[in-house]
Design a protein around this motif. Structure first.
Motif, PDB file in Angstrom:
ATOM      1  N   GLU A   1      -4.102   5.088 -12.171  1.00  0.00           N
ATOM      2  CA  GLU A   1      -3.157   5.148 -11.256  1.00  0.00           C
ATOM      3  C   GLU A   1      -2.669   3.876 -10.844  1.00  0.00           C
ATOM      4  O   GLU A   1      -1.504   3.545 -10.643  1.00  0.00           O
TER       5      GLU A   1
ATOM      6  N   GLN B   1       0.694   1.521 -11.243  1.00  0.00           N
ATOM      7  CA  GLN B   1       1.762   1.195 -10.212  1.00  0.00           C
ATOM      8  C   GLN B   1       2.129  -0.378 -10.317  1.00  0.00           C
ATOM      9  O   GLN B   1       3.304  -0.600 -10.036  1.00  0.00           O
TER      10      GLN B   1
ATOM     11  N   LYS C   1       1.135   0.880  -0.717  1.00  0.00           N
ATOM     12  CA  LYS C   1       2.528   0.961  -1.249  1.00  0.00           C
ATOM     13  C   LYS C   1       3.070  -0.418  -1.220  1.00  0.00           C
ATOM     14  O   LYS C   1       3.607  -0.929  -2.265  1.00  0.00           O
TER      15      LYS C   1
ATOM     16  N   TYR D   1       1.008  -2.842  -3.583  1.00  0.00           N
ATOM     17  CA  TYR D   1       1.138  -2.695  -5.059  1.00  0.00           C
ATOM     18  C   TYR D   1       2.402  -3.092  -5.445  1.00  0.00           C
ATOM     19  O   TYR D   1       2.754  -3.875  -6.613  1.00  0.00           O
TER      20      TYR D   1
END
Length: 179
Positions: A20, A24, A164, A167
């Protein structure tokens, strides 16, 4: 929980988290292929034997035998480990040094550390956890200065700004045209 299924569940969970994270930041192939060697008999059955659920079974194997053959197998097959990139210095002084890692593997190493902390710390995980874990072990790392700087940049940003934003920064600024 049975150690076979406990270990399988742990590595599947870790692998899913890394996948995951890699997705991203745009590292799709690395996300899919991450840590496949953990399913090999050399690594998997050691993981089952030493499974505890709250730390790497390789540490328990090392404590029991004085060496982790599973770890030696793993780090020699996975380019996202800094230990994969250790070689003799070009200065011909016989020293072993860390080589400069390509950015895409440093990013995967970062994501791997985040996923490992989440997997083993569970509810105690915070965005500071990977940086704190790194700092606890830093004194024994053989790591190239460029690799160290990039890894520390990402770990510090994660601790200060969250996943967030980190990334997104990685995708746009570190990996953009550098894969």
């Amino acid at each position: 929980m049975n150690s076979f299924f406990g270990h399988l569940k742990t590595i599947n969970h870790h692998k899913r988290l890394v996948m995951e994270g890699c997705f991203q930041v745009g590292l799709y192939k690395q996300g899919l292929l991450h840590d496949l060697s953990k399913y090999s008999p050399t690594e998997f059955f050691v993981g089952v034997k030493y499974f505890q659920g709250d730390r790497s079974p390789n540490n328990a194997e090392r404590e029991d035998k004085g060496v982790s053959l599973a770890w030696l197998h793993h780090k020699g097959r996975n380019k996202h480990h800094m230990e994969y990139w250790i070689d003799y210095s070009q200065k011909k002084d016989g020293r072993m040094v860390g080589m400069d890692m390509p950015a895409k593997y440093v990013v995967e190493m970062f994501i791997d550390r985040v996923a490992a902390c989440k997997t083993y710390q569970k509810d105690k995980y915070t965005d500071r956890s990977p940086l704190e874990y790194y700092k606890r072990g830093f004194d024994h790392y053989l790591i190239h200065p460029n690799t160290q700087a990039l890894l520390e940049e990402m770990l510090t940003m994660l601790a200060e700004k969250g996943e967030k934003e980190t990334y997104l920064y990685i995708r746009k600024n570190i990996l953009h045209n550098k894969k």
